[in-house]
Motif scaffolding. Structure first.
Motif, PDB file in Angstrom:
ATOM      1  N   GLU A  63       0.845  -1.183   0.000  1.00  0.00           N
ATOM      2  CA  GLU A  63       0.000   0.000   0.000  1.00  0.00           C
ATOM      3  C   GLU A  63       0.884   1.238   0.000  1.00  0.00           C
ATOM      4  N   PHE A  64       0.522   2.189  -0.853  1.00  0.00           N
ATOM      5  CA  PHE A  64       1.223   3.456  -0.918  1.00  0.00           C
ATOM      6  C   PHE A  64       0.211   4.567  -0.723  1.00  0.00           C
ATOM      7  N   CYS A  65       0.690   5.734  -0.414  1.00  0.00           N
ATOM      8  CA  CYS A  65      -0.185   6.895  -0.260  1.00  0.00           C
ATOM      9  C   CYS A  65       0.159   7.921  -1.321  1.00  0.00           C
ATOM     10  N   ASN A  68      -3.300  13.545  -3.754  1.00  0.00           N
ATOM     11  CA  ASN A  68      -4.137  13.582  -4.950  1.00  0.00           C
ATOM     12  C   ASN A  68      -4.554  15.013  -5.244  1.00  0.00           C
ATOM     13  N   CYS A  79       2.763   8.050   4.257  1.00  0.00           N
ATOM     14  CA  CYS A  79       1.426   7.817   4.796  1.00  0.00           C
ATOM     15  C   CYS A  79       1.330   8.451   6.181  1.00  0.00           C
ATOM     16  N   LEU A  84      -4.754  12.257   2.051  1.00  0.00           N
ATOM     17  CA  LEU A  84      -4.053  11.320   1.172  1.00  0.00           C
ATOM     18  C   LEU A  84      -5.000  10.245   0.664  1.00  0.00           C
ATOM     19  N   VAL A  85      -4.657   9.700  -0.470  1.00  0.00           N
ATOM     20  CA  VAL A  85      -5.392   8.580  -1.036  1.00  0.00           C
ATOM     21  C   VAL A  85      -4.522   7.337  -0.858  1.00  0.00           C
ATOM     22  N   ASN A  86      -5.035   6.350  -0.127  1.00  0.00           N
ATOM     23  CA  ASN A  86      -4.316   5.082   0.023  1.00  0.00           C
ATOM     24  C   ASN A  86      -4.605   4.225  -1.199  1.00  0.00           C
ATOM     25  N   VAL A  87      -3.559   3.682  -1.778  1.00  0.00           N
ATOM     26  CA  VAL A  87      -3.693   2.903  -3.009  1.00  0.00           C
ATOM     27  C   VAL A  87      -3.020   1.552  -2.815  1.00  0.00           C
ATOM     28  N   GLN A  88      -3.728   0.498  -3.166  1.00  0.00           N
ATOM     29  CA  GLN A  88      -3.128  -0.831  -3.197  1.00  0.00           C
ATOM     30  C   GLN A  88      -2.237  -0.917  -4.427  1.00  0.00           C
TER      31      GLN A  88
END
Length: 195
Positions: A63-65, A68, A79, A84-88
């Motif tokens: 997972e990265f942040c 956006n 993070c 922030l948007v957490n992205v798999q």
């Protein structure tokens, strides 16, 4: 049908108009506002040919942040901050295996300076010759400080039999040229090229 992996959807409207009948596009777009825009503006194509994956693509899963921004795009950030948007994140190796794809006609990578990480997450695809053609973007300003630099990425692909070329800007004769950059042509000055 043939499959295309598209990472970085900013060129999507242009690319989508050139879709060959039966060609399946798998687009990895971690930025929700770009994915939403493309889905809403091309519903027929989305239904028939384009498969969105709300995933980032890198050298390893996790997972990265992203910070956006609708005007500046997204960039990786530590993070823990608000907004922030957490992205798999997946690798191309893992995702292509999950889809049971045997050949990728074309892979386009535009990961805002993280292209090397996407490339290193596709080592099995290179080793097995699954990728037929590949395009990635290099800019000194966006790759500066990246985990995998241009030279490391070019040498890795060269070891699997893939040849890299630098596409020049338009020259005085209004032509663009492809300059080979793998060994024995490699020059360390290529690290500082933009475009």
């Amino acid at each position: 049908g043939q499959r295309v992996a598209e990472n970085g959807l900013r060129t999507y409207p242009v690319f989508a108009k050139q879709v060959v009948q039966g060609l399946q596009i798998h687009a990895f777009e971690p930025m929700p506002h770009i994915q939403k825009f493309a889905s809403e503006n091309h519903p027929t194509l989305v239904r028939n040919n384009l498969h969105f994956h709300n995933l980032g693509v890198g050298a390893e899963t996790g997972e990265f942040c992203f910070a956006n921004s609708t005007t500046e795009g997204a960039h990786l950030t530590p993070c823990g901050k608000s907004g922030l948007v957490n992205v798999q994140v997946t690798t191309l190796d893992d995702h292509v295996k999950k889809l049971n794809v045997k050949k990728l006609l074309y892979v386009k990578i535009d990961a805002e300076g993280h292209d090397g990480e996407v490339l290193f997450g596709a080592k099995r695809l290179f080793e097995e010759g699954i990728i037929q053609a590949l395009e990635f973007e290099h800019s000194f300003s966006t790759w500066k400080g990246a985990k995998y630099d241009l030279k490391t990425s070019v040498l890795m692909m060269n070891n699997y039999g893939y040849k890299c070329y630098h596409q020049t800007a338009y020259m005085k004769d209004f032509m663009q040229y492809l300059i080979p950059i793998p060994p024995p042509y490699w020059n360390d000055d290529y690290q500082s090229l933009n475009g």
